[in-house]
Write a protein that holds these residues in place. Structure first.
Motif, PDB file in Angstrom:
ATOM      1  N   GLN A   8       0.836  -1.260   0.029  1.00  0.00           N
ATOM      2  CA  GLN A   8       0.127   0.130   0.043  1.00  0.00           C
ATOM      3  C   GLN A   8       0.819   1.298   0.111  1.00  0.00           C
ATOM      4  OE1 GLN A   8      -2.506   0.333   3.381  1.00  0.00           O
ATOM      5  NE2 GLN A   8      -3.319   2.430   2.675  1.00  0.00           N
ATOM      6  N   SER A  12       1.410   4.185  -3.177  1.00  0.00           N
ATOM      7  CA  SER A  12       0.873   5.093  -2.912  1.00  0.00           C
ATOM      8  C   SER A  12       1.027   6.357  -3.947  1.00  0.00           C
ATOM      9  CB  SER A  12       0.992   5.599  -1.575  1.00  0.00           C
ATOM     10  OG  SER A  12       2.711   5.972  -1.360  1.00  0.00           O
ATOM     11  N   SER A  19      -2.698   0.888  -4.633  1.00  0.00           N
ATOM     12  CA  SER A  19      -2.559   1.190  -3.260  1.00  0.00           C
ATOM     13  C   SER A  19      -3.920   1.262  -2.590  1.00  0.00           C
ATOM     14  CB  SER A  19      -2.166   2.794  -3.235  1.00  0.00           C
ATOM     15  OG  SER A  19      -1.763   3.093  -1.688  1.00  0.00           O
ATOM     16  N   TYR A  22      -5.202  -2.326  -1.995  1.00  0.00           N
ATOM     17  CA  TYR A  22      -4.440  -2.896  -0.880  1.00  0.00           C
ATOM     18  C   TYR A  22      -4.977  -2.266   0.540  1.00  0.00           C
ATOM     19  CZ  TYR A  22      -0.870  -5.558  -3.215  1.00  0.00           C
ATOM     20  OH  TYR A  22       0.203  -6.434  -3.904  1.00  0.00           O
ATOM     21  N   HIS A  23      -5.347  -1.256   0.757  1.00  0.00           N
ATOM     22  CA  HIS A  23      -5.984  -0.669   1.799  1.00  0.00           C
ATOM     23  C   HIS A  23      -7.195  -1.194   2.062  1.00  0.00           C
ATOM     24  CE1 HIS A  23      -8.499   2.305   3.733  1.00  0.00           C
ATOM     25  NE2 HIS A  23      -7.262   2.707   4.517  1.00  0.00           N
TER      26      HIS A  23
END
Length: 127
Positions: A8, A12, A19, A22-23
């Motif tokens: 993440q 970013s 990103s 993944y968050h």
């Protein structure tokens, strides 16, 4: 989860969409598993599993569910709790609704069992 946290952060700026994915996986708002194919995010489905993994591991797409259920049974986890963990609903009732006799503490137990089991598998300590 550490890998997802690092990914993440890594993506970013280079790929904000990845990103964010993944968050979302870390925080449970999207499915934890997904594929990245030619820079695009692909949801994990039986058909995408076949496309991405079948040539490497020619197992049926839901082999992990069978493996998980077998492992949980070997750890004396009741069928009802296994079904709840795997997302199976009976008679259109939520597994932990008002009238359910299932206990959420059992899910914590399963989580700990799986974490320990995966750590052993990944660490190569499993026999």
């Amino acid at each position: 989860l550490k890998y997802c946290e690092y990914a993440q952060l890594h993506y970013s700026t280079a790929n904000p969409t990845l990103s964010q994915r993944y968050h979302d996986a870390i925080h449970g708002s999207m499915a934890f598993c997904f594929y990245i194919d030619k820079g695009k995010i692909d949801a994990t489905t039986p058909s995408s599993y076949s496309l991405h993994v079948d040539s490497i591991l020619p197992f049926q797409p839901n082999w992990t569910r069978h493996y998980l259920r077998s492992y949980l049974h070997s750890q004396n986890i009741p069928d009802e709790i296994c079904a709840a963990w795997l997302g199976h609903l009976h008679a259109n009732q939520l597994p932990f609704s008002q009238f359910s006799q299932l206990n959420k503490k059992e899910l914590i137990k399963i989580s700990c069992l799986l974490q320990e089991h995966l750590s052993l598998l990944v660490g190569g300590e499993y026999e």
